[in-house]
Design an enzyme around this catalytic site. Structure first.
Site, mmCIF file in Angstrom:
data_model
loop_
_atom_site.group_PDB
_atom_site.id
_atom_site.type_symbol
_atom_site.label_atom_id
_atom_site.label_comp_id
_atom_site.label_asym_id
_atom_site.label_seq_id
_atom_site.Cartn_x
_atom_site.Cartn_y
_atom_site.Cartn_z
ATOM 1 N N GLU A 22 0.832 -1.201 0.000
ATOM 2 C CA GLU A 22 0.000 0.000 0.000
ATOM 3 C C GLU A 22 0.872 1.259 0.000
ATOM 4 O O GLU A 22 0.536 2.247 -0.659
ATOM 5 C CB GLU A 22 -0.919 0.024 1.215
ATOM 6 C CG GLU A 22 -1.992 -1.032 1.198
ATOM 7 C CD GLU A 22 -2.871 -0.961 2.421
ATOM 8 O OE1 GLU A 22 -4.051 -0.588 2.263
ATOM 9 O OE2 GLU A 22 -2.380 -1.257 3.529
ATOM 10 N N TYR A 54 -14.417 26.432 -4.359
ATOM 11 C CA TYR A 54 -14.364 24.961 -4.481
ATOM 12 C C TYR A 54 -12.976 24.518 -4.941
ATOM 13 O O TYR A 54 -12.449 23.524 -4.455
ATOM 14 C CB TYR A 54 -15.379 24.429 -5.485
ATOM 15 C CG TYR A 54 -16.782 24.935 -5.371
ATOM 16 C CD1 TYR A 54 -17.345 25.265 -4.148
ATOM 17 C CD2 TYR A 54 -17.570 25.081 -6.497
ATOM 18 C CE1 TYR A 54 -18.649 25.724 -4.052
ATOM 19 C CE2 TYR A 54 -18.878 25.531 -6.418
ATOM 20 C CZ TYR A 54 -19.413 25.857 -5.192
ATOM 21 O OH TYR A 54 -20.693 26.304 -5.105
ATOM 22 N N GLU A 74 -8.104 7.280 9.290
ATOM 23 C CA GLU A 74 -8.544 8.230 10.307
ATOM 24 C C GLU A 74 -7.569 9.415 10.402
ATOM 25 O O GLU A 74 -7.993 10.566 10.503
ATOM 26 C CB GLU A 74 -8.657 7.535 11.670
ATOM 27 C CG GLU A 74 -9.761 6.501 11.755
ATOM 28 C CD GLU A 74 -9.397 5.113 11.247
ATOM 29 O OE1 GLU A 74 -10.138 4.164 11.543
ATOM 30 O OE2 GLU A 74 -8.369 4.959 10.537
ATOM 31 N N LYS A 100 -12.103 3.680 0.627
ATOM 32 C CA LYS A 100 -10.930 2.908 0.210
ATOM 33 C C LYS A 100 -11.447 1.657 -0.499
ATOM 34 O O LYS A 100 -11.499 0.565 0.060
ATOM 35 C CB LYS A 100 -10.081 2.548 1.437
ATOM 36 C CG LYS A 100 -8.755 1.918 1.120
ATOM 37 C CD LYS A 100 -7.929 1.746 2.405
ATOM 38 C CE LYS A 100 -6.593 1.127 2.102
ATOM 39 N NZ LYS A 100 -5.763 0.990 3.323
#
Length: 122
Positions: A22, A54, A74, A100
């Site tokens: 990852e 934006y 988190e 994810k």
């Protein structure tokens, strides 16, 4: 009164996770944002200077999410919340959802992720 600016489906390639592959290869994450603010002034004035851009929100989110590799979603989402609240004084609170979709889980699933809400301290 609290109004909402939202950005959904922001796709960012990043290297977050606890597994070696990852952090080496990375993967696609999807971010949804809800920004809570008062839009009464720009709804009357029609001036960008009275609201939150934006484009600037997306740039701030992308930088906060990509610039550091985190083990946990988190923490990555917390970094985004901190950056948004720091850079945009008009934003009273932010809700961030990080998807994810390719998490290394031995199961068939549509999506996995986290959702957090942070607000400005008075």
């Amino acid at each position: 009164m609290t109004d909402t600016i939202f950005v959904t489906g922001l796709s960012i390639h990043a290297r977050h996770g606890v597994m070696d592959h990852e952090t080496e290869v990375g993967q696609r994450f999807i971010i949804d944002l809800e920004l809570y603010t008062d839009l009464s002034e720009p709804s009357r004035s029609d001036r960008l200077s009275d609201t939150v851009s934006y484009a600037e929100v997306v740039a701030t989110t992308t930088a906060a999410f990509k610039n550091t590799n985190y083990k946990l979603l988190e923490r990555a989402a917390g970094a985004v919340a901190d950056a948004i609240l720091s850079h945009f004084p008009r934003i009273r609170a932010v809700k961030i959802t990080v998807h994810k979709p390719h998490a290394p889980i031995a199961a068939i699933f549509d999506d996995v992720g986290i959702m957090l809400t942070r607000s400005r301290h008075p």
